[in-house]
Design a protein around this motif. Structure first.
Motif, mmCIF file in Angstrom:
data_model
loop_
_atom_site.group_PDB
_atom_site.id
_atom_site.type_symbol
_atom_site.label_atom_id
_atom_site.label_comp_id
_atom_site.label_asym_id
_atom_site.label_seq_id
_atom_site.Cartn_x
_atom_site.Cartn_y
_atom_site.Cartn_z
ATOM 1 N N GLY A 39 53.519 -58.914 74.933
ATOM 2 C CA GLY A 39 53.401 -57.672 73.856
ATOM 3 C C GLY A 39 54.350 -56.731 74.065
ATOM 4 N N THR A 40 54.958 -56.409 75.041
ATOM 5 C CA THR A 40 55.857 -55.145 75.000
ATOM 6 C C THR A 40 57.050 -55.573 74.248
ATOM 7 O OG1 THR A 40 55.228 -54.627 77.266
ATOM 8 C CG2 THR A 40 57.449 -53.781 76.409
ATOM 9 N N ALA A 41 57.557 -57.007 74.406
ATOM 10 C CA ALA A 41 58.714 -57.293 73.446
ATOM 11 C C ALA A 41 58.357 -57.413 72.063
ATOM 12 C CB ALA A 41 59.214 -58.913 73.972
ATOM 13 N N LEU A 42 57.062 -57.827 71.629
ATOM 14 C CA LEU A 42 56.797 -57.861 70.113
ATOM 15 C C LEU A 42 56.650 -56.250 69.678
ATOM 16 C CD1 LEU A 42 54.381 -60.806 70.036
ATOM 17 C CD2 LEU A 42 56.887 -60.877 69.226
ATOM 18 N N GLY A 43 56.077 -55.500 70.435
ATOM 19 C CA GLY A 43 55.946 -54.203 70.033
ATOM 20 C C GLY A 43 57.365 -53.581 69.713
ATOM 21 N N LEU A 49 45.979 -62.428 86.784
ATOM 22 C CA LEU A 49 47.358 -61.702 86.887
ATOM 23 C C LEU A 49 48.426 -62.506 86.199
ATOM 24 C CD1 LEU A 49 49.211 -59.898 88.602
ATOM 25 C CD2 LEU A 49 49.314 -61.691 90.358
ATOM 26 N N VAL A 50 48.410 -63.920 86.110
ATOM 27 C CA VAL A 50 49.241 -64.734 85.230
ATOM 28 C C VAL A 50 48.976 -64.345 83.865
ATOM 29 C CG1 VAL A 50 49.821 -66.956 84.490
ATOM 30 C CG2 VAL A 50 49.375 -66.393 87.091
ATOM 31 N N ILE A 51 48.022 -64.585 83.404
ATOM 32 C CA ILE A 51 47.668 -63.795 81.863
ATOM 33 C C ILE A 51 48.098 -62.538 81.615
ATOM 34 C CG2 ILE A 51 46.113 -63.883 79.980
ATOM 35 C CD1 ILE A 51 46.631 -66.666 80.683
ATOM 36 N N GLY A 52 47.885 -61.610 82.455
ATOM 37 C CA GLY A 52 48.146 -60.342 82.299
ATOM 38 C C GLY A 52 49.627 -60.173 82.261
ATOM 39 N N VAL A 53 50.474 -60.607 83.305
ATOM 40 C CA VAL A 53 51.904 -60.559 83.363
ATOM 41 C C VAL A 53 52.652 -61.055 81.938
ATOM 42 C CG1 VAL A 53 54.054 -61.253 84.458
ATOM 43 C CG2 VAL A 53 52.149 -60.603 85.779
ATOM 44 N N ALA A 54 52.074 -62.295 81.577
ATOM 45 C CA ALA A 54 52.686 -62.890 80.231
ATOM 46 C C ALA A 54 52.221 -62.308 79.035
ATOM 47 C CB ALA A 54 51.987 -64.596 80.160
ATOM 48 N N LEU A 109 44.402 -67.770 73.758
ATOM 49 C CA LEU A 109 43.529 -66.899 73.211
ATOM 50 C C LEU A 109 43.202 -65.411 74.240
ATOM 51 C CD1 LEU A 109 41.208 -67.055 71.058
ATOM 52 C CD2 LEU A 109 39.453 -67.638 72.897
ATOM 53 N N VAL A 110 43.121 -65.499 75.524
ATOM 54 C CA VAL A 110 42.938 -64.481 76.361
ATOM 55 C C VAL A 110 44.367 -63.619 76.412
ATOM 56 C CG1 VAL A 110 42.726 -63.931 78.781
ATOM 57 C CG2 VAL A 110 41.476 -65.837 77.645
ATOM 58 N N LEU A 111 45.533 -64.449 76.200
ATOM 59 C CA LEU A 111 46.775 -63.678 76.240
ATOM 60 C C LEU A 111 46.848 -62.989 74.918
ATOM 61 C CD1 LEU A 111 50.144 -65.271 77.421
ATOM 62 C CD2 LEU A 111 49.852 -64.016 75.097
ATOM 63 N N SER A 112 46.336 -63.355 73.864
ATOM 64 C CA SER A 112 46.344 -62.714 72.749
ATOM 65 C C SER A 112 45.525 -61.470 72.492
ATOM 66 C CB SER A 112 46.082 -63.489 71.596
ATOM 67 O OG SER A 112 46.783 -64.696 71.315
ATOM 68 N N MET A 113 44.322 -61.271 73.472
ATOM 69 C CA MET A 113 43.417 -60.490 73.348
ATOM 70 C C MET A 113 44.091 -59.351 74.165
ATOM 71 S SD MET A 113 39.630 -61.902 74.028
ATOM 72 C CE MET A 113 39.999 -62.945 75.296
ATOM 73 N N ILE A 114 44.584 -59.596 75.169
ATOM 74 C CA ILE A 114 45.452 -58.559 76.052
ATOM 75 C C ILE A 114 46.714 -57.852 75.373
ATOM 76 C CG2 ILE A 114 46.303 -58.031 78.494
ATOM 77 C CD1 ILE A 114 44.307 -60.035 79.624
ATOM 78 N N ALA A 115 47.374 -59.134 74.871
ATOM 79 C CA ALA A 115 48.893 -58.795 74.432
ATOM 80 C C ALA A 115 48.796 -57.789 72.952
ATOM 81 C CB ALA A 115 49.549 -60.031 74.183
ATOM 82 N N LEU A 116 47.547 -58.021 72.417
ATOM 83 C CA LEU A 116 47.700 -57.064 71.001
ATOM 84 C C LEU A 116 47.583 -55.629 71.104
ATOM 85 C CD1 LEU A 116 45.172 -59.659 68.606
ATOM 86 C CD2 LEU A 116 47.954 -58.963 68.222
ATOM 87 N N PRO A 117 46.640 -55.253 72.121
ATOM 88 C CA PRO A 117 46.688 -53.935 72.215
ATOM 89 C C PRO A 117 47.982 -53.438 73.061
ATOM 90 C CG PRO A 117 44.581 -54.849 72.906
ATOM 91 C CD PRO A 117 45.621 -55.884 72.679
ATOM 92 N N ILE A 118 48.393 -54.330 73.836
ATOM 93 C CA ILE A 118 49.954 -53.760 74.386
ATOM 94 C C ILE A 118 50.775 -53.562 73.333
ATOM 95 C CG2 ILE A 118 51.565 -54.438 76.137
ATOM 96 C CD1 ILE A 118 48.920 -53.576 77.346
ATOM 97 N N LEU A 119 50.989 -54.648 72.593
ATOM 98 C CA LEU A 119 51.831 -54.391 71.391
ATOM 99 C C LEU A 119 51.783 -53.242 70.698
ATOM 100 C CD1 LEU A 119 52.699 -57.525 69.011
ATOM 101 C CD2 LEU A 119 52.089 -55.332 68.068
#
Length: 961
Positions: free
Chosen positions: A371-375, A361-366, A28-38
């Motif tokens: 997010g970058t790879a999916l973007g 930190l762990v969730i942010g790195v993941a 859940l948290v990873l998705s919140m951070i990864a979606l904008p990065i994507l």
């Protein structure tokens, strides 16, 4: 140092294990951070890939050539030009000495011999373009014709072949994919231009990389445009133009087409786009164009763009932190026993903070990696769709490692920032309370609401100042952002106010609302995130809707909605009867009216005929009714030289200077000859006007024709056009003979759509005028479809009509799709934020749900409770966001009003009429968008949450010992 390192390694290991053990919350948290990065990484890669470098731009514009030579249209007059890669339009070159040298004399006009500017020994390839209607499977399609030997090495890359081959002989053409699709054709079919009997075979399909939606055909030089222009000239029609450019290649050795060679070509009146100059432009001090016109502006408004980008990124990070922060807080509470054991075994507060921060930190790195790879993958997958939407091909797939690394670091930074507050809170938790699982009594923060209220007041004041007293939209934006942050700070208090309506609700929504109010630390950030998304959407939607309303108000209809006009002045109007039949057969008609025109001379004379035997006429405007700003002085003289500032302001508001004479009613020189059917088509129902036409009287719709005069209009007949033109150039009245006709003056409330005088045919004949059929006015019962329009154009083409009819379809705004996209975007963000809050609520309120099951609550209560929890968060965020989004929109609109008023006043000061483009921009609330946000989004969020929630939870068990 060693102890610090080992403590952080241990903290990261604990955080990694905890994230793996709580996979649902971590995802859940990873998705919140990864979606904008994507999204940001996808935008970065898309922009970089679509942004062509200089070398790529030169390849698409020059092919394999070194330079492109273009005629400046100044008959060989020496010019100076901008050396940089541009369109080489009139704003990128000017004659030596500047345009000021031609204020009192006509500027040079004529063709230039491009061959004179070609260096000795260079290879050339001509590239000629023109336009003409082409007969297709549906009718007629206006098409660009490009005569270019596409198989020549110099043309490599200009046209990209997709099917078949390029033409190799006369009678063959290739066509763009868009032309074939629009015309219902394919490779192997035959096409024919409207004014040429020769058929051409389509032997290939290609695309122009920079214009994928271009309707174009390609033919060999001299095989299409030359016969077409010869045919048009024989018919007495205007030719297709056919501008020719030279592609020049100097050979494989040498420095290419150098800047000195460009300046040499400029002396012959030729502009040059050079690959060598574009790749290595000269210094501004070496460019005569900049010395003559001043230095170029290199800012390009980048400061404002960077500020806007920084604001968007800042708000996006704030929104992520608002959503992710509660997730880490819930995680810290779920791990409070583990954190308590750390404290019980000698760990101090900094160790506990390190463990919680390590989770971020762990969730942010993941999130950064995923997010970058999916973007990148998303951009690669959507590239064909984006190219089709933008209408041009991207360049190379461009990945900028440093930019992507910076975007990825944003994810890490966001994760750490979101975990700061939960880390501090967890470190302050007493060890005994953590071990026993007691949450303790938490007092409400009374400072934050006060700060928020102050921020709202100060931000609103700043935005209001920017709107009413400043020209900077950054002040409006800054004040609005501050006020929105204040609303965010007030969110916990506002959530508490929502809780007061809980007693009026049924069980499930009452439980959901009370749970949201009781756990404000979890609910308020989610509501604030929804608020931020909705506020931005409402602000942009309000501004866009208001701008659209202004453009709609300023739109000048040529004719009433659904009314069409078809005219022909060829052969004395002999084809009007056939035109009527073609229109009747293909268009759903309501009323059809014939229109005639007055001719001076033979019946074949037209208004712009060059025949010396043909004259012209004009409706006389008494001198007292003419605008003084436009009368007197030499032709083209500045009113500021003849009138003071106060006089110009006063005259600019005079009715004589604010006349707007525009429309699409067929007529020549202000007189339309027709009967009462013309009034029906135009929707004119004034009794006086209708009775006057029925009684055979003329009607004047133009105030200047009859103001302060008798009810008669003078029509001046000019038989010698040459003398008339000489008199006008000398600032005198054109000589001619007057014929006065009685008229009925129409009220000013009647909209005539460009009709100056409507004269019945019998009256025109009685006054001694010769009339011939000119065309038709027709009203449609329904607007014709694209197929019907093409069929009508094709039928008119068969009878030789060159000018296609115009049908008024009204104002077509471009903001509908924008508002829809904004609504969908806000809906997705809102549902996502509300869903995240619901997931956290379920994780945090699991004991409450188990208690409900233990006391006998039905299984559906769990699903209903989840749905209402999600809908409650969405509804609170949407309501608050809608209110917060209106402020920046109003501020920007008021700022735009001031700018428009200043521009209008500047025009008035110069003596120009304020009647064009001066409609005050209104403040329009997009109620459809607000309705979708206020109703559809919360309901959709609640239903979605209810559907994805299990009705039965896990069995309760004893608390951990």
């Amino acid at each position: 140092m060693n102890r610090w390192y080992h403590s952080w390694v241990a903290a990261i290991r604990i955080a990694r294990r905890d994230a793996w053990r709580s996979k649902g919350r971590s995802i859940l948290v990873l998705s919140m951070i990864a979606l904008p990065i994507l999204g940001v990484s996808a935008v970065d890669v898309t922009l970089r890939s679509s942004e062509l470098g200089v070398a790529d731009r030169m390849d698409r514009r020059l092919g394999g050539a070194d330079a492109l030579l273009t005629d400046s249209g100044m008959a060989g007059t020496a010019i100076v030009q901008n050396p940089h890669d541009g369109t080489l339009g009139s704003d990128n070159y000017e004659p030596v000495g500047g345009w000021e040298a031609y204020q009192n004399k006509p500027a040079p006009d004529g063709k230039t011999d491009l061959a004179k500017a070609v260096p000795a020994g260079a290879k050339t390839l001509t590239d000629t373009k023109g336009t003409t209607p082409i007969r297709t499977g549906h009718g007629l399609l206006q098409t660009e014709v490009r005569e270019l030997r596409a198989t020549d090495p110099l043309a490599k890359g200009l046209l990209v072949l997709g099917e078949g081959r390029f033409p190799e002989k006369a009678g063959e053409i290739a066509a763009t994919h868009h032309f074939l699709e629009a015309g219902g054709l394919s490779v192997g079919d035959k096409v024919k231009p409207r004014s040429l009997d020769t058929e051409f075979t389509v032997v290939g399909a290609y695309e122009v990389p920079d214009e994928l939606k271009l309707d174009q055909i390609n033919a060999l030089p001299g095989t299409f445009l030359a016969p077409l222009n010869k045919s048009l000239t024989a018919q007495g029609l205007s030719t297709t133009g056919g501008e020719t450019k030279y592609l020049v290649h100097l050979g494989s050795s040498g420095a290419g087409f150098t800047w000195n060679m460009v300046k040499e070509a400029n002396t012959k009146g030729v502009t040059v786009l050079s690959r060598a100059v574009a790749l290595n432009p000269p210094a501004d001090s070496e460019v005569p164009y900049f010395k003559q016109s001043g230095p170029r502006d290199t800012s390009g408004g980048s400061g404002g763009a960077l500020a806007a980008a920084a604001t968007v990124v800042g708000l996006a990070l704030l929104e992520i932190c608002l959503l992710a922060g509660p997730a880490f807080a819930v995680g810290a509470r779920r791990s409070r026993r583990q954190l308590g054991l750390v404290g019980a075994n000698g760990g101090d507060r900094r160790h506990i903070r390190a463990i919680v921060l390590s989770g971020g930190l762990v969730i942010g790195v993941a999130a950064a990696v995923i997010g970058t790879a999916l973007g990148i993958a998303l951009t690669l997958a959507l590239q064909p769709v984006l190219e089709s939407y933008l209408g041009k091909r991207f360049g190379a797939f461009d990945l900028r490692p440093l930019e992507l690394l910076g975007i990825a670091l944003l994810a890490v930074f966001t994760g750490l920032m979101a975990a700061i507050v939960p880390a501090v809170t967890a470190s302050r938790q007493p060890v005994l309370a953590s071990l026993t699982g007691r949450r303790g009594v938490r007092k409400a923060n009374r400072v934050l609401p006060v700060v928020g209220l102050i921020a709202v007041v100060v931000g609103a004041a700043i935005a209001l100042y920017g709107a009413l007293a400043s020209d900077s939209i950054l002040i409006v934006g800054g004040g609005s952002a501050l006020a929105e942050l204040g609303v965010v700070a007030l969110t916990p208090v506002l959530v508490g106010l929502f809780g007061r309506i809980g007693s009026w609700l049924p069980l499930s929504p009452r439980l959901a609302l009370r749970d949201a109010v009781r756990n404000r630390g979890r609910t308020a950030p989610a509501v604030a995130a929804v608020l931020a998304a909705v506020a931005g959407t409402v602000a942009v939607a309000t501004y866009t809707a208001s701008s659209d309303a202004k453009q709609r108000a300023e739109y000048q209809e040529m004719l009433p909605y659904g009314v069409g006009s078809a005219t022909t002045d060829e052969a004395g109007g002999r084809d009007v009867s056939a035109m009527r039949s073609a229109i009747q057969a293909n268009v759903p008609l309501d009323v059809l009216a014939d229109v005639q025109r007055i001719v001076i001379g033979s019946k074949n004379c037209t208004e712009y005929s060059d025949d010396a035997k043909c004259g012209q006429y004009e409706v006389f405007v008494p001198k007292a009714n003419r605008c003084p700003l436009h009368e007197g002085g030499s032709p083209g003289s500045d009113p500021a030289e003849r009138f003071s500032l106060e006089e110009r302001r006063k005259l600019a508001k005079d009715w004589r200077c604010t006349r707007v004479f525009s429309g699409g009613t067929p007529g020549s020189s202000g007189v339309t000859v027709g009967d009462e059917k013309v009034l029906k088509v135009l929707g004119i129902t004034d009794p006086g006007v209708v009775n006057a036409i029925k009684q055979g009287k003329a009607v004047s719709f133009e105030r200047a024709y009859t103001e302060n005069t008798s009810n008669k209009v003078g029509i001046k007949v000019i038989t010698d056009r040459k003398k008339a033109d000489e008199a006008v150039m000398a600032g005198k009245e054109a000589p001619g003979k007057f014929t006065y006709v009685p008229v009925h003056r129409a009220p000013e409330s009647v909209k005539p759509y460009g009709t100056g005088i409507l004269m019945p045919p019998a009256m025109a004949k009685a006054a001694g005028f010769t009339t011939v059929p000119y065309g038709l006015l027709f009203s449609t019962s329904t607007l014709p479809s694209t197929e019907q329009t093409q069929a009508m154009n094709g039928a008119l083409d068969k009878i030789g009509i060159t000018e296609m009819p115009y049908i008024e379809s009204g104002y077509t705004g471009r903001t509908g799709i924008v508002l829809l996209a904004l609504t969908v975007f806000a809906g997705l963000i809102t549902i996502g934020a509300a869903g995240i809050a619901t997931g956290l609520a379920q994780a945090d309120a699991e004991p409450d749900l188990k208690t409900l099951a233990a006391v006998g609550a039905p299984p559906r209560v769990r699903r209903a409770l989840s749905g209402f929890q999600c809908g409650t968060v969405a509804l609170m965020g949407v309501v608050l966001g809608s209110a917060a989004g209106v402020l920046p929109a109003i501020g920007l609109l008021l700022n735009q009003r001031r700018a428009d008023a200043a521009n209008a006043q500047a025009n008035l000061d110069q003596g120009w009429s304020g009647g064009m483009g001066t409609t005050e921009i209104p403040i329009v609330v997009p109620w459809e968008t607000l309705g979708a946000l206020l109703i559809a989004v919360p309901v959709g969020a609640a239903l979605l949450a209810a559907l994805v929630t299990r009705s039965r939870g896990a069995l309760a068990r004893r608390a951990e010992a």
